[in-house]
Design an enzyme around this catalytic site. Structure first.
Site, PDB file in Angstrom:
ATOM      1  N   LYS A   1       0.883  -1.179   0.000  1.00 56.21           N
ATOM      2  CA  LYS A   1       0.000   0.000   0.000  1.00 56.21           C
ATOM      3  C   LYS A   1       0.917   1.225   0.000  1.00 56.21           C
ATOM      4  O   LYS A   1       1.440   1.620   1.025  1.00 56.21           O
ATOM      5  CB  LYS A   1      -0.867  -0.015   1.266  1.00 56.21           C
ATOM      6  CG  LYS A   1      -2.255   0.575   1.107  1.00 56.21           C
ATOM      7  CD  LYS A   1      -2.297   1.999   0.606  1.00 56.21           C
ATOM      8  CE  LYS A   1      -2.213   3.030   1.716  1.00 56.21           C
ATOM      9  NZ  LYS A   1      -2.018   4.406   1.214  1.00 56.21           N
TER      10      LYS A   1
ATOM     11  N   GLU B   1       7.719   1.056  11.959  1.00 57.34           N
ATOM     12  CA  GLU B   1       8.837   1.999  11.816  1.00 57.34           C
ATOM     13  C   GLU B   1       8.215   3.385  11.824  1.00 57.34           C
ATOM     14  O   GLU B   1       7.596   3.795  10.842  1.00 57.34           O
ATOM     15  CB  GLU B   1       9.585   1.761  10.491  1.00 57.34           C
ATOM     16  CG  GLU B   1      10.180   0.375  10.341  1.00 57.34           C
ATOM     17  CD  GLU B   1      11.470   0.211  11.121  1.00 57.34           C
ATOM     18  OE1 GLU B   1      11.890   1.155  11.808  1.00 57.34           O
ATOM     19  OE2 GLU B   1      12.049  -0.882  11.045  1.00 57.34           O
TER      20      GLU B   1
ATOM     21  N   CYS C   1      12.765  10.241   8.582  1.00 55.70           N
ATOM     22  CA  CYS C   1      12.444   9.757   9.922  1.00 55.70           C
ATOM     23  C   CYS C   1      13.632   9.926  10.863  1.00 55.70           C
ATOM     24  O   CYS C   1      13.472  10.193  12.044  1.00 55.70           O
ATOM     25  CB  CYS C   1      12.034   8.297   9.864  1.00 55.70           C
ATOM     26  SG  CYS C   1      13.243   7.255   9.042  1.00 55.70           S
TER      27      CYS C   1
ATOM     28  N   GLU D   1       7.941  15.823  16.300  1.00 59.32           N
ATOM     29  CA  GLU D   1       8.523  15.598  14.977  1.00 59.32           C
ATOM     30  C   GLU D   1       7.939  16.624  14.007  1.00 59.32           C
ATOM     31  O   GLU D   1       6.722  16.704  13.833  1.00 59.32           O
ATOM     32  CB  GLU D   1       8.201  14.185  14.480  1.00 59.32           C
ATOM     33  CG  GLU D   1       8.870  13.893  13.150  1.00 59.32           C
ATOM     34  CD  GLU D   1       8.529  12.520  12.586  1.00 59.32           C
ATOM     35  OE1 GLU D   1       7.343  12.166  12.571  1.00 59.32           O
ATOM     36  OE2 GLU D   1       9.461  11.809  12.167  1.00 59.32           O
TER      37      GLU D   1
HETATM   38  P1  NAD Z   1       1.331   8.328   7.622  1.00 59.32           P
HETATM   39  O1  NAD Z   1       1.312   7.591   8.904  1.00 59.32           O
HETATM   40  O2  NAD Z   1       0.379   9.427   7.422  1.00 59.32           O
HETATM   41  O3  NAD Z   1       1.092   7.329   6.399  1.00 59.32           O
HETATM   42  C1  NAD Z   1       1.925   6.216   6.175  1.00 59.32           C
HETATM   43  C2  NAD Z   1       1.161   5.192   5.354  1.00 59.32           C
HETATM   44  O4  NAD Z   1       0.085   4.696   6.148  1.00 59.32           O
HETATM   45  C3  NAD Z   1       0.521   5.745   4.080  1.00 59.32           C
HETATM   46  O5  NAD Z   1       0.593   4.766   3.064  1.00 59.32           O
HETATM   47  C4  NAD Z   1      -0.921   5.974   4.496  1.00 59.32           C
HETATM   48  O6  NAD Z   1      -1.825   5.941   3.429  1.00 59.32           O
HETATM   49  C5  NAD Z   1      -1.133   4.798   5.428  1.00 59.32           C
HETATM   50  N1  NAD Z   1      -2.212   4.970   6.412  1.00 59.32           N
HETATM   51  C6  NAD Z   1      -2.712   6.122   6.913  1.00 59.32           C
HETATM   52  N2  NAD Z   1      -3.700   5.848   7.788  1.00 59.32           N
HETATM   53  C7  NAD Z   1      -3.825   4.508   7.839  1.00 59.32           C
HETATM   54  C8  NAD Z   1      -4.665   3.623   8.571  1.00 59.32           C
HETATM   55  N3  NAD Z   1      -5.584   4.061   9.419  1.00 59.32           N
HETATM   56  N4  NAD Z   1      -4.503   2.294   8.395  1.00 59.32           N
HETATM   57  C9  NAD Z   1      -3.557   1.810   7.557  1.00 59.32           C
HETATM   58  N5  NAD Z   1      -2.753   2.603   6.817  1.00 59.32           N
HETATM   59  C10 NAD Z   1      -2.872   3.947   6.966  1.00 59.32           C
HETATM   60  O7  NAD Z   1       2.845   8.787   7.431  1.00 59.32           O
HETATM   61  P2  NAD Z   1       3.448   9.723   6.301  1.00 59.32           P
HETATM   62  O8  NAD Z   1       3.000  11.113   6.587  1.00 59.32           O
HETATM   63  O9  NAD Z   1       3.192   9.130   4.962  1.00 59.32           O
HETATM   64  O10 NAD Z   1       5.013   9.551   6.581  1.00 59.32           O
HETATM   65  C11 NAD Z   1       5.710  10.350   7.461  1.00 59.32           C
HETATM   66  C12 NAD Z   1       5.952   9.623   8.752  1.00 59.32           C
HETATM   67  O11 NAD Z   1       6.630   8.391   8.495  1.00 59.32           O
HETATM   68  C13 NAD Z   1       6.858  10.390   9.682  1.00 59.32           C
HETATM   69  O12 NAD Z   1       6.353  10.323  10.984  1.00 59.32           O
HETATM   70  C14 NAD Z   1       8.176   9.649   9.586  1.00 59.32           C
HETATM   71  O13 NAD Z   1       9.022   9.787  10.693  1.00 59.32           O
HETATM   72  C15 NAD Z   1       7.725   8.249   9.403  1.00 59.32           C
HETATM   73  N6  NAD Z   1       8.792   7.436   8.811  1.00 59.32           N
HETATM   74  C16 NAD Z   1       9.446   6.522   9.590  1.00 59.32           C
HETATM   75  C17 NAD Z   1      10.502   5.769   9.073  1.00 59.32           C
HETATM   76  C18 NAD Z   1      11.256   4.777   9.899  1.00 59.32           C
HETATM   77  O14 NAD Z   1      12.027   4.005   9.334  1.00 59.32           O
HETATM   78  N7  NAD Z   1      11.088   4.749  11.206  1.00 59.32           N
HETATM   79  C19 NAD Z   1      10.884   5.975   7.742  1.00 59.32           C
HETATM   80  C20 NAD Z   1      10.200   6.920   6.972  1.00 59.32           C
HETATM   81  C21 NAD Z   1       9.148   7.641   7.515  1.00 59.32           C
END
Ligand code: NAD
Length: 487
Positions: free
Chosen positions: A186, A261, A295, A391
């Protein structure tokens, strides 16, 4: 004049479901080009019915055609995917730059090569996934032969964020396939296009239908349907802490394996003995790379008081030297933020920093009429301020002084997060002591955030649960089964 290239490939915008490209049953959503704010593509959205169909195809492949491929055959297919990613490296990097705004050089230098390296690393693992023979005390006086099998977890939902789509997908997809799982991807709403092109490559490789599927769509619809689906055995999620928390509650109902993550607020600690000339590029990268949408961003910069003014000046200078602009212009070092909401969120944090008394050293403003650009921003502040606690996911650093190693550790660990950390020092003993004391999943000494497929990656506290990459990635994608034969 824009440097944006014409795409030499047709955009793939449909779902890759059961081995075919089909429209989604939840309509479409619009992906914008964040450099211009203009619509880029209408992407198909998967409905819960599409998720049902994908889980059925993934389940059939898991027990059928994919199970029948021998381990070395699986490795060969993963290598073939790496070959095709290398062939289409420019297309893939261009799609990420168009879709989520990363400077094209960074996509070419990191996102795509990291995906290739991860695919090749785990392709090599595919025929080396072994259990072990276990000595034991016997069974009611009879000897036994006991051993473990390492078997696939099953159908895995890989939910990916927008900030480094191909690289992060690789960390999930490659080990999952090497271990014999099937994967439903996804992608994020803001960055589906490169992953849909990867689906084309998976089709060209000839993975059996249902082994790799890609379902773009809304997180709360497509992602949520995958997370609660009883046929999904594991959720591998990278994204925000807030969504990760919700996902873990839902997966508890069906006891799905769950790797999270999540976000970070990582520390970069500049010790008194650090060689500043050598560390400035690294500190700057840790704060500004990918416009801070990382991240592992080292957004809290702790500096020994003896170097505090020098680091503030240097980091302010590094911010001023960044070139914001078209991701395809080779002189650009910082692209836009991914969307208007993210830009406004970052500007909100900048305002909060000033309101709480942080001193603005550089940046702080939105730039340009079109697109979602924010200047690289440096604050002199404290660890208590909102800008140091939450963050931001933008190019904003808070520089904080300390007087002793103990104080540096105390401040660095005083956070809800625990993803990464960087220590700049020329003193080996200090480097090891601070590395041991930092509460984070991955530490870099004299280099910000080394990311390689061989190195386990993941966080503590609100930064997540579990590890990806390295041998940890094999453990996370297999179940251990104990077999005891009473002799
Ligand atoms: P997000 O949580 O908004 O979305 C991430 C993914 O989850 C997207 O594909 C989104 O469509 C999906 N999603 C959203 N709501 C959902 C739900 N209720 N159920 C299932 N899936 C759902 O995150 P973002 O804004 O896309 O990414 C930024 C975040 O990701 C930041 O907090 C960043 O730190 C984190 N991140 C962490 C790592 C790591 O390795 N720890 C790496 C990259 C990004």
């Amino acid at each position: 004049m824009t440097a944006t290239p014409e795409l030499t490939t047709e955009l793939t915008t449909d779902l890759f479901l059961g081995g075919s490209f089909v429209p989604g049953r939840a309509g479409t959503f619009t992906s914008l080009n964040p450099s211009t704010g203009a619509p880029l593509a209408e992407v198909s959205a998967a409905s819960p019915e599409d998720v049902d169909a994908a889980v059925a195809a993934a389940t059939a492949a898991l027990h059928g055609d994919w199970a029948a491929v021998p381990p070395s055959g699986k490795g060969a297919l993963i290598h073939r995917l790496a070959d095709l990613v290398e062939r289409d490296a420019t297309v893939l990097a261009n799609l990420d730059s168009l879709d989520m705004g990363v400077p094209n050089g960074l996509a070419q230098m990191l996102f795509v090569p990291n995906l290739v390296a991860t695919l090749r690393y785990y392709a090599g693992w595919a025929d080396k996934i072994n259990g072990e023979q276990i000595s034991n005390d016997g069974y009611f006086g009879r000897p036994t032969h006991a051993y473990t099998l390492r078997q696939p977890v099953g159908v895995i939902a890989a939910i990916v964020p927008w900030n480094a789509p191909l690289m992060i997908l690789g960390w999930k997809l490659a080990p999952a396939l090497a271990c014999g799982n099937t994967v439903i991807v996804k992608p994020a709403e803001d960055a589906s296009l490169s992953i849909l092109h990867l689906a084309r490559l998976a089709e060209e490789v000839g993975f059996p239908a249902g082994v790799v599927q890609v379902l773009p769509g809304e997180g709360t619809v497509t992602g949520a349907a995958l997370v609660r689906h009883p046929g999904v055995h594991k959720v591998s999620f990278t994204g925000s802490t807030q969504v990760g928390r919700e996902i873990q509650k839902v997966t508890a109902d069906t006891f799905k394996r769950t790797t999270l993550e999540l976000g970070g607020k990582s520390a970069q600690i500049v010790c008194a003995d650090a060689n500043l000339d050598a560390v400035f590029p690294s500190i700057g990268m840790g704060v500004f790379a990918n416009s801070g949408q990382t991240c592992a961003a080292g957004s809290r910069v702790f500096v020994h008081r003896s170097l505090y003014d020098a680091v503030l000046d240097g980091l302010g200078g590094a911010a001023g030297a960044q070139v914001l602009g078209d991701p395809f212009d080779p002189t650009t070092t910082l692209g836009p933020l991914v969307n208007a909401a993210q830009r406004d969120r970052v500007l909100g944090y900048v305002a909060a920093g000033s309101a709480e008394g942080a001193r603005l050293v550089a940046g702080g403003r939105a730039v340009g009429e079109a697109g979602f650009f924010v200047e690289p921003t440096v604050f002199a502040g404290t660890n208590e301020m909102t800008i140091a606690r939450e963050e931001i996911f933008g190019p904003v650093a808070t520089v904080i002084p300390f007087d002793s190693d103990e104080e540096a550790l105390r401040l660095a660990n005083d956070t809800a997060y625990g993803l990464a950390g960087t220590i700049y020092t020329n003193d080996l003993a200090r480097a090891h002591a601070l590395s041991a004391g930092l509460q984070a999943g991955a530490i870099g000494v004299n280099g910000w955030s080394p990311l390689m497929p061989q190195l386990p990656w993941g966080g503590l506290k609100a930064s997540g649960v579990g590890r990806e990459c390295g041998y940890d990635g094999i453990l996370a994608n297999t179940e251990s089964k104990t077999v005891t034969v009473v002799l």
